[in-house]
Design an enzyme around this catalytic site. Structure first.
Site, PDB file in Angstrom:
ATOM      1  N   LYS A 157       1.120   4.201  -2.857  1.00 40.27           N
ATOM      2  CA  LYS A 157       0.797   5.604  -2.557  1.00 40.27           C
ATOM      3  C   LYS A 157       2.012   6.520  -2.781  1.00 40.27           C
ATOM      4  O   LYS A 157       1.858   7.690  -3.123  1.00 40.27           O
ATOM      5  CB  LYS A 157       0.276   5.727  -1.119  1.00 40.27           C
TER       6      LYS A 157
ATOM      7  N   TYR B 178       0.839  -1.210   0.000  1.00 40.77           N
ATOM      8  CA  TYR B 178       0.000   0.000   0.000  1.00 40.77           C
ATOM      9  C   TYR B 178       0.872   1.258   0.000  1.00 40.77           C
ATOM     10  O   TYR B 178       0.638   2.187  -0.775  1.00 40.77           O
ATOM     11  CB  TYR B 178      -0.905  -0.048   1.236  1.00 40.77           C
TER      12      TYR B 178
HETATM   13  P1  NAI Z   1     -13.344   2.588   0.853  1.00 40.77           P
HETATM   14  O1  NAI Z   1     -12.870   1.168   0.809  1.00 40.77           O
HETATM   15  O2  NAI Z   1     -14.328   2.969   1.905  1.00 40.77           O
HETATM   16  O3  NAI Z   1     -13.962   2.992  -0.565  1.00 40.77           O
HETATM   17  C1  NAI Z   1     -13.257   2.750  -1.758  1.00 40.77           C
HETATM   18  C2  NAI Z   1     -14.236   2.682  -2.914  1.00 40.77           C
HETATM   19  O4  NAI Z   1     -13.467   2.401  -4.110  1.00 40.77           O
HETATM   20  C3  NAI Z   1     -15.256   1.553  -2.771  1.00 40.77           C
HETATM   21  O5  NAI Z   1     -16.547   2.021  -3.120  1.00 40.77           O
HETATM   22  C4  NAI Z   1     -14.743   0.488  -3.735  1.00 40.77           C
HETATM   23  O6  NAI Z   1     -15.776  -0.334  -4.273  1.00 40.77           O
HETATM   24  C5  NAI Z   1     -14.102   1.353  -4.814  1.00 40.77           C
HETATM   25  N1  NAI Z   1     -13.125   0.631  -5.610  1.00 40.77           N
HETATM   26  C6  NAI Z   1     -12.191  -0.260  -5.182  1.00 40.77           C
HETATM   27  N2  NAI Z   1     -11.501  -0.740  -6.220  1.00 40.77           N
HETATM   28  C7  NAI Z   1     -11.991  -0.132  -7.331  1.00 40.77           C
HETATM   29  C8  NAI Z   1     -11.686  -0.218  -8.712  1.00 40.77           C
HETATM   30  N3  NAI Z   1     -10.720  -1.035  -9.168  1.00 40.77           N
HETATM   31  N4  NAI Z   1     -12.397   0.538  -9.581  1.00 40.77           N
HETATM   32  C9  NAI Z   1     -13.370   1.368  -9.154  1.00 40.77           C
HETATM   33  N5  NAI Z   1     -13.703   1.469  -7.858  1.00 40.77           N
HETATM   34  C10 NAI Z   1     -13.028   0.728  -6.960  1.00 40.77           C
HETATM   35  O7  NAI Z   1     -12.017   3.460   0.933  1.00 40.77           O
HETATM   36  P2  NAI Z   1     -11.789   4.976   1.486  1.00 40.77           P
HETATM   37  O8  NAI Z   1     -11.327   4.875   2.890  1.00 40.77           O
HETATM   38  O9  NAI Z   1     -12.957   5.821   1.161  1.00 40.77           O
HETATM   39  O10 NAI Z   1     -10.514   5.401   0.631  1.00 40.77           O
HETATM   40  C11 NAI Z   1     -10.606   6.153  -0.566  1.00 40.77           C
HETATM   41  C12 NAI Z   1      -9.186   6.498  -1.024  1.00 40.77           C
HETATM   42  O11 NAI Z   1      -8.526   7.235   0.000  1.00 40.77           O
HETATM   43  C13 NAI Z   1      -8.319   5.253  -1.302  1.00 40.77           C
HETATM   44  O12 NAI Z   1      -7.474   5.501  -2.403  1.00 40.77           O
HETATM   45  C14 NAI Z   1      -7.510   5.137  -0.019  1.00 40.77           C
HETATM   46  O13 NAI Z   1      -6.298   4.460  -0.223  1.00 40.77           O
HETATM   47  C15 NAI Z   1      -7.292   6.608   0.319  1.00 40.77           C
HETATM   48  N6  NAI Z   1      -6.958   6.844   1.716  1.00 40.77           N
HETATM   49  C16 NAI Z   1      -7.810   6.482   2.727  1.00 40.77           C
HETATM   50  C17 NAI Z   1      -7.451   6.723   4.041  1.00 40.77           C
HETATM   51  C18 NAI Z   1      -8.338   6.356   5.193  1.00 40.77           C
HETATM   52  O14 NAI Z   1      -7.916   6.527   6.346  1.00 40.77           O
HETATM   53  N7  NAI Z   1      -9.565   5.880   4.959  1.00 40.77           N
HETATM   54  C19 NAI Z   1      -6.165   7.332   4.395  1.00 40.77           C
HETATM   55  C20 NAI Z   1      -5.359   7.681   3.261  1.00 40.77           C
HETATM   56  C21 NAI Z   1      -5.753   7.436   1.975  1.00 40.77           C
END
Ligand code: NAI
Length: 248
Positions: A160, A156
């Site tokens: 990133k 991961y």
């Molecule tokens: P989440 O898991 O709640 O939501 C991610 C969404 O992306 C889901 O709806 C999923 O179905 C969709 N998804 C996954 N693979 C996909 C693909 N190949 N094509 C299209 N859609 C896809 O994740 P969250 O927490 O909302 O994270 C969003 C972004 O923020 C991610 O890139 C994550 O790495 C980043 N992030 C999150 C943090 C956190 O603390 N939650 C911290 C730092 C970064």
């Protein structure tokens, strides 16, 4: 305010979490919103319904951001439906956490494919559209662990960190056509992704954050509104941490 009036955004992975919050705040700022997620579920229809309340044009698309051909098709479809793309938010992401000694090739490949290749595929697909327009804002979701690394998240963190290198390079390539490319680096944000962590891990994190709390999805979305808007018209090639002061 209507910071994104007359703009069209494409946001990946917006059925829930941070992506949904960004889509919602963009719509509240007057933006037309195209968004994708892996499947057209009830959640996608709900996002469409919620966003439409702001009076903007909105449409969800089932598309895998990690597949190069899907990204091309998605962008073509959005341009056909909306006429343009002013803002791309590369939000789709996954975790497959494991210590290196137990990490499988599949865990490594899945995370690099979804988190990093998707950013390449989507940005490459929108580039000709934005180039023709002579304007655009590309925002990618990195993470503070992409800056500092994190035990049990080598895949991961590498994905990133890769986003940061990509963002800075693209900013240098596309700046000449008024296309800005920035990354945000959230710290610890409460979403389904982080809810999977055990309670003691959550508590440990909170102790280490100077603001002593997790961030909210809206706090990430607000920074994305800024970067997407003309308020950030001279901001490119930057990585903005959203982490309550956390240094790791
Ligand atoms: P989440 O898991 O709640 O939501 C991610 C969404 O992306 C889901 O709806 C999923 O179905 C969709 N998804 C996954 N693979 C996909 C693909 N190949 N094509 C299209 N859609 C896809 O994740 P969250 O927490 O909302 O994270 C969003 C972004 O923020 C991610 O890139 C994550 O790495 C980043 N992030 C999150 C943090 C956190 O603390 N939650 C911290 C730092 C970064």
């Amino acid at each position: 305010m209507n910071l994104l009036q007359n703009k069209t955004a494409l946001i990946t992975g917006a059925n829930r979490g941070i992506g949904k919050a960004i889509a919602t705040m963009f719509a509240a700022e007057g933006c037309d919103v195209a968004f994708s997620d892996l499947e057209r579920t009830d959640a996608m229809v709900e996002v469409e319904t919620e966003l439409a309340k702001y009076g903007c044009k909105v449409k969800g698309y089932a598309s895998n951001a990690a597949q190069f051909s899907d990204a091309q098709e998605l962008v073509n479809q959005v341009v056909a439906d909306f006429g343009k793309i002013d803002i791309l938010v590369n939000n789709a992401g996954i975790t497959r956490d494991s210590a290196l000694k137990r990490m499988t090739e599949e865990q490594w490949d899945a995370v690099i494919q979804v988190n990093l290749k998707s950013v390449f595929s989507m940005t490459k697909a929108v580039q000709p559209v934005m180039w023709k327009q002579g304007a655009g804002s590309i925002i990618s979701l990195s993470s503070i662990v992409g800056i500092a690394g994190n035990a049990n998240q080598a895949n991961y963190s590498a994905s990133k960190a890769g986003i940061i290198g990509f963002t800075k390079s693209i900013a240098k390539e596309l700046g000449v056509r008024n296309i800005r490319c920035n990354a945000v680096a959230p710290g610890f944000i409460m979403t389904d992704m982080t809810a999977q962590l055990p309670e003691y891990v959550l508590e440990e994190w909170k102790k280490r954050i100077p603001m002593h709390r997790a961030g909210t999805v809206d706090e990430v979305a607000k920074v994305c509104v800024f970067l997407a808007s003309d308020l950030a018209s001279y901001v490119t090639g930057q990585v903005i941490p959203i982490c309550g002061g956390l240094q790791i």
